[in-house]
Design a protein around this motif. Structure first.
Motif, PDB file in Angstrom:
ATOM      1  N   TYR A 200      37.593-125.346  75.481  1.00  0.00           N
ATOM      2  CA  TYR A 200      38.683-125.943  76.276  1.00  0.00           C
ATOM      3  C   TYR A 200      39.980-125.987  75.469  1.00  0.00           C
ATOM      4  CZ  TYR A 200      41.510-129.383  78.735  1.00  0.00           C
ATOM      5  OH  TYR A 200      42.552-130.020  79.359  1.00  0.00           O
ATOM      6  N   ILE A 201      39.872-126.439  74.216  1.00  0.00           N
ATOM      7  CA  ILE A 201      41.066-126.502  73.359  1.00  0.00           C
ATOM      8  C   ILE A 201      41.705-125.110  73.258  1.00  0.00           C
ATOM      9  CG2 ILE A 201      41.812-126.837  70.955  1.00  0.00           C
ATOM     10  CD1 ILE A 201      39.779-129.225  70.887  1.00  0.00           C
ATOM     11  N   ASP A 202      40.861-124.079  73.182  1.00  0.00           N
ATOM     12  CA  ASP A 202      41.401-122.713  73.109  1.00  0.00           C
ATOM     13  C   ASP A 202      42.191-122.343  74.369  1.00  0.00           C
ATOM     14  OD1 ASP A 202      40.354-122.302  70.594  1.00  0.00           O
ATOM     15  OD2 ASP A 202      38.592-121.202  71.286  1.00  0.00           O
ATOM     16  N   THR A 203      41.856-122.959  75.499  1.00  0.00           N
ATOM     17  CA  THR A 203      42.580-122.625  76.734  1.00  0.00           C
ATOM     18  C   THR A 203      43.930-123.346  76.835  1.00  0.00           C
ATOM     19  OG1 THR A 203      41.670-124.390  78.155  1.00  0.00           O
ATOM     20  CG2 THR A 203      40.395-122.338  78.014  1.00  0.00           C
ATOM     21  N   ILE A 204      44.095-124.424  76.063  1.00  0.00           N
ATOM     22  CA  ILE A 204      45.347-125.202  76.215  1.00  0.00           C
ATOM     23  C   ILE A 204      46.319-125.016  75.043  1.00  0.00           C
ATOM     24  CG2 ILE A 204      44.373-126.916  77.809  1.00  0.00           C
ATOM     25  CD1 ILE A 204      44.055-128.840  75.427  1.00  0.00           C
ATOM     26  N   CYS A 205      45.875-124.322  74.016  1.00  0.00           N
ATOM     27  CA  CYS A 205      46.799-124.010  72.903  1.00  0.00           C
ATOM     28  C   CYS A 205      47.626-122.803  73.332  1.00  0.00           C
ATOM     29  CB  CYS A 205      46.032-123.698  71.621  1.00  0.00           C
ATOM     30  SG  CYS A 205      45.336-125.147  70.847  1.00  0.00           S
ATOM     31  N   THR A 206      48.693-123.056  74.056  1.00  0.00           N
ATOM     32  CA  THR A 206      49.447-121.967  74.671  1.00  0.00           C
ATOM     33  C   THR A 206      50.900-122.007  74.207  1.00  0.00           C
ATOM     34  OG1 THR A 206      48.029-122.235  76.607  1.00  0.00           O
ATOM     35  CG2 THR A 206      50.006-120.896  76.900  1.00  0.00           C
TER      36      THR A 206
ATOM     37  N   ASP B  80      37.651-113.908  74.910  1.00  0.00           N
ATOM     38  CA  ASP B  80      36.755-112.761  74.722  1.00  0.00           C
ATOM     39  C   ASP B  80      37.548-111.462  74.901  1.00  0.00           C
ATOM     40  OD1 ASP B  80      37.194-112.596  77.422  1.00  0.00           O
ATOM     41  OD2 ASP B  80      35.124-112.986  78.030  1.00  0.00           O
ATOM     42  N   THR B  81      36.863-110.335  75.046  1.00  0.00           N
ATOM     43  CA  THR B  81      37.589-109.054  75.123  1.00  0.00           C
ATOM     44  C   THR B  81      38.456-108.980  76.383  1.00  0.00           C
ATOM     45  OG1 THR B  81      35.611-108.080  76.080  1.00  0.00           O
ATOM     46  CG2 THR B  81      35.997-107.665  73.737  1.00  0.00           C
ATOM     47  N   ASP B  82      37.986-109.582  77.497  1.00  0.00           N
ATOM     48  CA  ASP B  82      38.817-109.574  78.726  1.00  0.00           C
ATOM     49  C   ASP B  82      40.113-110.339  78.499  1.00  0.00           C
ATOM     50  OD1 ASP B  82      36.910-108.235  80.326  1.00  0.00           O
ATOM     51  OD2 ASP B  82      35.817-110.131  80.606  1.00  0.00           O
ATOM     52  N   VAL B  83      39.985-111.500  77.877  1.00  0.00           N
ATOM     53  CA  VAL B  83      41.168-112.343  77.656  1.00  0.00           C
ATOM     54  C   VAL B  83      42.137-111.616  76.710  1.00  0.00           C
ATOM     55  CG1 VAL B  83      41.993-114.541  76.706  1.00  0.00           C
ATOM     56  CG2 VAL B  83      39.954-114.495  78.155  1.00  0.00           C
ATOM     57  N   PHE B  84      41.580-111.067  75.625  1.00  0.00           N
ATOM     58  CA  PHE B  84      42.465-110.340  74.693  1.00  0.00           C
ATOM     59  C   PHE B  84      43.127-109.145  75.375  1.00  0.00           C
ATOM     60  CE2 PHE B  84      40.308-112.244  70.848  1.00  0.00           C
ATOM     61  CZ  PHE B  84      41.465-112.790  70.310  1.00  0.00           C
ATOM     62  N   SER B  85      42.345-108.384  76.162  1.00  0.00           N
ATOM     63  CA  SER B  85      42.951-107.195  76.774  1.00  0.00           C
ATOM     64  C   SER B  85      43.951-107.600  77.859  1.00  0.00           C
ATOM     65  CB  SER B  85      41.890-106.229  77.302  1.00  0.00           C
ATOM     66  OG  SER B  85      41.085-106.877  78.260  1.00  0.00           O
TER      67      SER B  85
ATOM     68  N   TYR C 171      34.910-124.400  85.164  1.00  0.00           N
ATOM     69  CA  TYR C 171      34.902-123.035  84.618  1.00  0.00           C
ATOM     70  C   TYR C 171      35.860-122.995  83.425  1.00  0.00           C
ATOM     71  CZ  TYR C 171      36.036-118.047  84.342  1.00  0.00           C
ATOM     72  OH  TYR C 171      36.272-116.773  83.902  1.00  0.00           O
ATOM     73  N   ILE C 172      35.296-122.847  82.236  1.00  0.00           N
ATOM     74  CA  ILE C 172      36.099-122.803  81.004  1.00  0.00           C
ATOM     75  C   ILE C 172      35.836-121.453  80.331  1.00  0.00           C
ATOM     76  CG2 ILE C 172      36.658-123.953  78.807  1.00  0.00           C
ATOM     77  CD1 ILE C 172      37.032-125.841  81.208  1.00  0.00           C
ATOM     78  N   PRO C 173      36.665-120.458  80.593  1.00  0.00           N
ATOM     79  CA  PRO C 173      36.416-119.151  79.972  1.00  0.00           C
ATOM     80  C   PRO C 173      36.630-119.209  78.459  1.00  0.00           C
ATOM     81  CG  PRO C 173      38.414-119.085  81.327  1.00  0.00           C
ATOM     82  CD  PRO C 173      37.873-120.473  81.422  1.00  0.00           C
TER      83      PRO C 173
ATOM     84  N   VAL D  44      42.512-114.957  82.611  1.00  0.00           N
ATOM     85  CA  VAL D  44      43.889-115.282  82.203  1.00  0.00           C
ATOM     86  C   VAL D  44      44.480-116.343  83.144  1.00  0.00           C
ATOM     87  CG1 VAL D  44      46.233-114.319  82.060  1.00  0.00           C
ATOM     88  CG2 VAL D  44      44.323-113.100  81.003  1.00  0.00           C
ATOM     89  N   THR D  45      44.174-116.220  84.438  1.00  0.00           N
ATOM     90  CA  THR D  45      44.665-117.210  85.412  1.00  0.00           C
ATOM     91  C   THR D  45      44.094-118.586  85.101  1.00  0.00           C
ATOM     92  OG1 THR D  45      44.881-115.557  87.132  1.00  0.00           O
ATOM     93  CG2 THR D  45      44.703-117.819  87.883  1.00  0.00           C
ATOM     94  N   ARG D  46      42.818-118.625  84.785  1.00  0.00           N
ATOM     95  CA  ARG D  46      42.181-119.917  84.495  1.00  0.00           C
ATOM     96  C   ARG D  46      42.761-120.561  83.234  1.00  0.00           C
ATOM     97  NH1 ARG D  46      40.587-124.417  86.544  1.00  0.00           N
ATOM     98  NH2 ARG D  46      38.741-125.316  85.577  1.00  0.00           N
ATOM     99  N   PHE D  47      43.049-119.742  82.224  1.00  0.00           N
ATOM    100  CA  PHE D  47      43.704-120.280  81.030  1.00  0.00           C
ATOM    101  C   PHE D  47      45.020-120.971  81.429  1.00  0.00           C
ATOM    102  CE2 PHE D  47      42.147-119.030  76.694  1.00  0.00           C
ATOM    103  CZ  PHE D  47      40.879-118.642  77.089  1.00  0.00           C
TER     104      PHE D  47
END
Ligand SMILES: Cc1cc2nc3c(=O)[nH]c(=O)nc-3n(C[C@H](O)[C@H](O)[C@H](O)COP(=O)(O)O)c2cc1C
Length: 211
Positions: free
Chosen positions: A114-120, A53-58, A48-50, A80-83
């Motif tokens: 995926y890269i978007d989820t790990i650039c934290t 989107d609007t949920d993540v931004f909000s 699961y790679i979210p 957000v948890t998955r990120f």
């Protein structure tokens, strides 16, 4: 002891894909040569790679402005948890192997997601007065990358937007040690395709010994 994170972005397995076949050869040889090393596999087509989107931004916005995690919607919480999980898994790795095909001059879109989820910020890099600084020092990465044409050299070298981008992201995280194992030219030279694959497998097995 080092943890190897083996990340694949391919809908097919090693029987139908050059990159997956060469990646598998690397992994088998790595297991043999580093029997004590934990190996974590991540199949981006199954995981699961979210997307951002609007949920993540909000969700991020609420947390930034002081809301507690409980105040997020169920979708916001889930994404957000998955990120966070994907970032933590990446941070816990010591060595990274990415396995992808080239599609339209880059890797498949799930790899970008995926890269978007790990650039934290705060985990893989941080902002300073002098610009961003990578937080993952002392690690290394390899990209096993199958392309129909030739991109490691020659006239199309500047048209590869996959591996150079991944290299930039790794460097942004503080990982300068990045190599690409191109499995390339099988579409351009179909009569040599099997030989190209076998040579790449040998090369991968060799790399796995010292990686
Ligand atoms: C959707 C799609 C797009 C592709 N785009 C390119 C491309 O831009 N450049 C190229 O050299 N080969 C391209 N190819 C060919 C693949 O890179 C080649 O078949 C490679 O072996 C794919 O990796 P795989 O064998 O692991 O699936 C494309 C193939 C597909 C299916």
């Amino acid at each position: 002891m080092s943890t190897l994170l083996y990340i694949t972005a391919h809908p097919h397995d090693d029987r139908a894909s050059y990159s997956m076949a060469v990646g598998k050869a690397f992994l088998d040889a790595y297991r043999e040569n580093h029997p004590g090393d934990p190996i974590v596999t991540l199949d981006l087509y199954k995981a699961y790679i979210p997307h951002i989107d609007t949920d993540v931004f909000s969700g991020w916005g609420k947390l930034r402005s002081g809301s507690s995690f409980d105040q997020l919607s169920e979708e916001e919480k889930k994404k957000v948890t998955r990120f966070g999980e994907l970032t933590d898994q990446f941070v816990a790795g010591d060595k990274y192997v990415f396995v992808t095909p080239m599609w339209n001059f880059s890797f498949p879109p799930v790899m970008k997601a995926y890269i978007d989820t790990i650039c934290t910020a705060g985990k893989t890099f941080k902002y300073t007065e002098n610009g961003p600084v990578g937080l993952l020092t002392g690690k290394k990465a390899l990209h096993v990358y199958a392309c129909g044409g030739i991109y490691s050299e020659g006239p199309a070298a500047g048209s590869d937007f996959g591996s150079p981008y991944l290299k930039t992201i790794m460097s942004f995280f503080g990982i300068p040690s990045f190599e690409t194992l191109y499995v390339e030219g099988m579409a351009q030279f179909p009569e040599r395709a099997e030989q190209i694959k076998q040579d790449a497998i040998k090369n991968a097995q060799e790399k796995a010994r010292t990686f």
